[in-house]
Write an enzyme that holds these catalytic residues in place. Structure first.
Site, PDB file in Angstrom:
ATOM      1  N   GLY A  53       0.765  -1.240   0.000  1.00 57.00           N
ATOM      2  CA  GLY A  53       0.000   0.000   0.000  1.00 57.00           C
ATOM      3  C   GLY A  53       0.798   1.294   0.000  1.00 57.00           C
ATOM      4  O   GLY A  53       0.249   2.345   0.309  1.00 57.00           O
ATOM      5  N   TRP A  55       1.931   2.983  -2.621  1.00 54.95           N
ATOM      6  CA  TRP A  55       1.409   3.901  -3.639  1.00 54.95           C
ATOM      7  C   TRP A  55       0.098   4.514  -3.148  1.00 54.95           C
ATOM      8  O   TRP A  55      -0.164   5.694  -3.349  1.00 54.95           O
ATOM      9  CB  TRP A  55       1.205   3.168  -4.981  1.00 54.95           C
ATOM     10  N   ASP A 117      -5.959  -5.535  -4.634  1.00 56.50           N
ATOM     11  CA  ASP A 117      -4.856  -6.513  -4.647  1.00 56.50           C
ATOM     12  C   ASP A 117      -5.402  -7.908  -4.339  1.00 56.50           C
ATOM     13  O   ASP A 117      -6.455  -8.052  -3.716  1.00 56.50           O
ATOM     14  CB  ASP A 117      -3.781  -6.147  -3.623  1.00 56.50           C
ATOM     15  N   ASP A 133      -8.948  -9.967  -8.037  1.00 55.17           N
ATOM     16  CA  ASP A 133      -7.984 -10.299  -9.086  1.00 55.17           C
ATOM     17  C   ASP A 133      -8.200  -9.332 -10.251  1.00 55.17           C
ATOM     18  O   ASP A 133      -9.308  -9.274 -10.811  1.00 55.17           O
ATOM     19  CB  ASP A 133      -8.253 -11.748  -9.521  1.00 55.17           C
ATOM     20  N   ASP A 169       1.263  -1.312 -10.200  1.00 56.62           N
ATOM     21  CA  ASP A 169       2.641  -1.708  -9.874  1.00 56.62           C
ATOM     22  C   ASP A 169       2.701  -3.235  -9.822  1.00 56.62           C
ATOM     23  O   ASP A 169       3.481  -3.811  -9.075  1.00 56.62           O
ATOM     24  CB  ASP A 169       2.987  -1.085  -8.512  1.00 56.62           C
ATOM     25  N   LYS A 209       3.828  -0.613 -14.310  1.00 56.10           N
ATOM     26  CA  LYS A 209       5.164  -1.222 -14.341  1.00 56.10           C
ATOM     27  C   LYS A 209       5.283  -2.163 -15.532  1.00 56.10           C
ATOM     28  O   LYS A 209       4.358  -2.921 -15.825  1.00 56.10           O
ATOM     29  CB  LYS A 209       5.358  -2.002 -13.043  1.00 56.10           C
TER      30      LYS A 209
HETATM   31  N1  SAM Z   1       2.482  -0.759  -5.339  1.00 52.39           N
HETATM   32  C1  SAM Z   1       2.571  -1.576  -4.138  1.00 52.39           C
HETATM   33  C2  SAM Z   1       3.024  -0.695  -3.013  1.00 52.39           C
HETATM   34  O1  SAM Z   1       3.417   0.427  -3.280  1.00 52.39           O
HETATM   35  O2  SAM Z   1       2.960  -1.118  -1.864  1.00 52.39           O
HETATM   36  C3  SAM Z   1       3.500  -2.733  -4.336  1.00 52.39           C
HETATM   37  C4  SAM Z   1       2.934  -3.749  -5.274  1.00 52.39           C
HETATM   38  S1  SAM Z   1       3.764  -5.287  -5.250  1.00 52.39           S
HETATM   39  C5  SAM Z   1       5.253  -4.923  -6.087  1.00 52.39           C
HETATM   40  C6  SAM Z   1       2.908  -6.245  -6.443  1.00 52.39           C
HETATM   41  C7  SAM Z   1       1.529  -6.676  -6.017  1.00 52.39           C
HETATM   42  O3  SAM Z   1       0.852  -7.219  -7.143  1.00 52.39           O
HETATM   43  C8  SAM Z   1       1.483  -7.781  -4.964  1.00 52.39           C
HETATM   44  O4  SAM Z   1       0.933  -7.295  -3.778  1.00 52.39           O
HETATM   45  C9  SAM Z   1       0.585  -8.857  -5.588  1.00 52.39           C
HETATM   46  O5  SAM Z   1      -0.311  -9.453  -4.672  1.00 52.39           O
HETATM   47  C10 SAM Z   1      -0.156  -8.052  -6.630  1.00 52.39           C
HETATM   48  N2  SAM Z   1      -0.786  -8.862  -7.689  1.00 52.39           N
HETATM   49  C11 SAM Z   1      -0.176  -9.795  -8.464  1.00 52.39           C
HETATM   50  N3  SAM Z   1      -1.078 -10.341  -9.305  1.00 52.39           N
HETATM   51  C12 SAM Z   1      -2.275  -9.746  -9.061  1.00 52.39           C
HETATM   52  C13 SAM Z   1      -3.595  -9.901  -9.603  1.00 52.39           C
HETATM   53  N4  SAM Z   1      -3.841 -10.769 -10.584  1.00 52.39           N
HETATM   54  N5  SAM Z   1      -4.604  -9.145  -9.099  1.00 52.39           N
HETATM   55  C14 SAM Z   1      -4.346  -8.257  -8.099  1.00 52.39           C
HETATM   56  N6  SAM Z   1      -3.126  -8.077  -7.550  1.00 52.39           N
HETATM   57  C15 SAM Z   1      -2.100  -8.810  -8.021  1.00 52.39           C
END
Ligand code: SAM
Length: 371
Positions: A53, A55, A117, A133, A169, A209
């Site tokens: 969280g 962002w 997320d 998702d 992200d 990203k």
């Molecule tokens: N932007 C976040 C922050 O600032 O804290 C960091 C994000 S982290 C690098 C990547 C996130 O993508 C993970 O928490 C993961 O659960 C989520 N993610 C991956 N596949 C996903 C999906 N299909 N639907 C939702 N979230 C997903």
């Protein structure tokens, strides 16, 4: 390895803890905003793949509280250097935001932010968090309802485009197999883009990203069809050694008759009519869906004129001030450096079960086999 070695190796990791960010990624968004003024005129935002969280914290502090956050850490670095040269300590206590707190607040009206997320996310002031998702079509009505609970009409989901900015992200759990990681990441990116196409207002912005893989210019070309301006940016807080970068797209302009949908999503190579003003090939290459569901691009060979025409190289920008910390460098820490705990421990880390099993088994070499 000493407890402070990660602080030494990763200045942004350390800064994030000192400034109260849940993850070091906060600096990436701040540095992107520094370059592209992302939040100008923005009140309705969707943060995809948002956990833990950081962002969303940036959104909350900039849009809801109205803070003007200083230049993403480099001011902080200068402030430290100044203090150090005067022989004073540089400790920024706890998880406070002392450096920014003195600034005048300018909160915006009617701000709506939804964070999504797969993982549960600890609550944040003013932000609706959803566990969903982003690749699933049912997520769109859920998010539209979260944005406008009173006026949401399930029968007009397709016509509803209430969002100014979609940020993503997203990253899958990395396997270390480069091609596989790049592929899965690109699928997440396409999911984020498709979702953005479904909810963005004309003129809206999309930031996501990417991993700069082999066919990334096809992605740029497609983005250029639906956005006026497409840039690729590498914030200084993103390690130079990583293939990670961010696409920053502004001026959403859906082509005439184009209807976005997650049931029939746009993917690498889907055909879209290119507007006349774009000096590209008239259509992008088509894709073939194999029986296993993987989309294959139909590209000509590298040296065929045709295959060159469908590519478009997005301008690349490094962002974040040059005096900002270098994400790949190790820094000397002051003698009185205090190692802080992370601001937000993971809520449901995938390794938790393994740790529990190891504990039950009596340590790393216990008798019970894991998994
Ligand atoms: N932007 C976040 C922050 O600032 O804290 C960091 C994000 S982290 C690098 C990547 C996130 O993508 C993970 O928490 C993961 O659960 C989520 N993610 C991956 N596949 C996903 C999906 N299909 N639907 C939702 N979230 C997903």
């Amino acid at each position: 390895m000493g407890k402070s070695s990660k602080d030494k190796r990763d200045a942004y990791y350390r800064l994030a803890k000192e400034q109260g960010w849940r993850a070091r990624s906060a600096f990436k968004l701040l540095q992107l905003d520094e370059e592209f003024n992302l939040f100008e005129g923005v009140t309705r935002v969707v943060d995809l793949c948002a956990a833990p969280g950081s962002w969303s914290q940036v959104l909350s502090r900039v849009l809801i509280k109205g803070e003007k956050i200083g230049r993403a850490g480099w001011e902080d670095k200068r402030a430290r250097e100044k203090l150090e040269s005067h022989g004073q300590t540089t400790t920024i206590s706890g998880h406070g935001h002392e450096l920014e707190a003195k600034q005048q607040l300018q909160p915006r009206e009617n701000v709506k932010i939804v964070a999504i997320d797969l993982q549960p996310m600890s609550p944040l002031e003013g932000i609706v968090t959803m566990r969903a998702d982003i690749t699933h079509p049912s997520t769109i009505p859920l998010l539209l309802k979260a944005l406008d609970p009173e006026t949401f009409d399930p029968s007009s989901v397709q016509a509803s485009h209430p969002v100014d900015l979609v940020i993503s992200d997203g990253a899958p759990d990395v396997t270390g197999l480069h091609d596989l990681d790049t592929y899965v990441q690109s699928q997440l990116l396409w999911a984020a883009l498709n979702l953005a196409l479904c909810v963005l207002k004309p003129g809206g912005k999309f930031v996501a990203k990417i991993f700069r893989g082999k066919d990334v210019d096809l992605l740029y070309a497609q983005l250029k069809i639906v956005f006026e301006r497409v840039r690729v940016a590498k914030p200084r807080s993103s390690r130079a050694s990583s293939v990670e970068a961010f696409v920053v797209c502004t001026g959403f302009r859906p082509p005439k008759g184009f209807k976005a949908s997650l049931e029939n999503p746009l993917g690498a190579g889907t055909q879209l009519q290119v507007p006349e003003e774009m000096k590209l090939e008239k259509t992008l290459p088509s894709r073939t869906l194999r029986s296993d569901g993987i989309a294959e691009l139909e590209l000509g060979s590298e040296d065929e004129e045709e295959s060159k025409d469908i590519r478009w190289i997005a301008p690349f920008l490094a962002c974040g001030d040059l005096s900002a910390y270098d994400a790949d460098a190790s820094y000397h820490l002051p003698k009185d450096h205090v190692v802080l705990d992370p601001v937000q421990p993971p809520t449901a880390p995938p390794y938790r079960k393994a740790l529990e099993m190891r504990k039950t088994a009596g340590g790393a070499y216990g008798k019970t086999k894991l998994g």
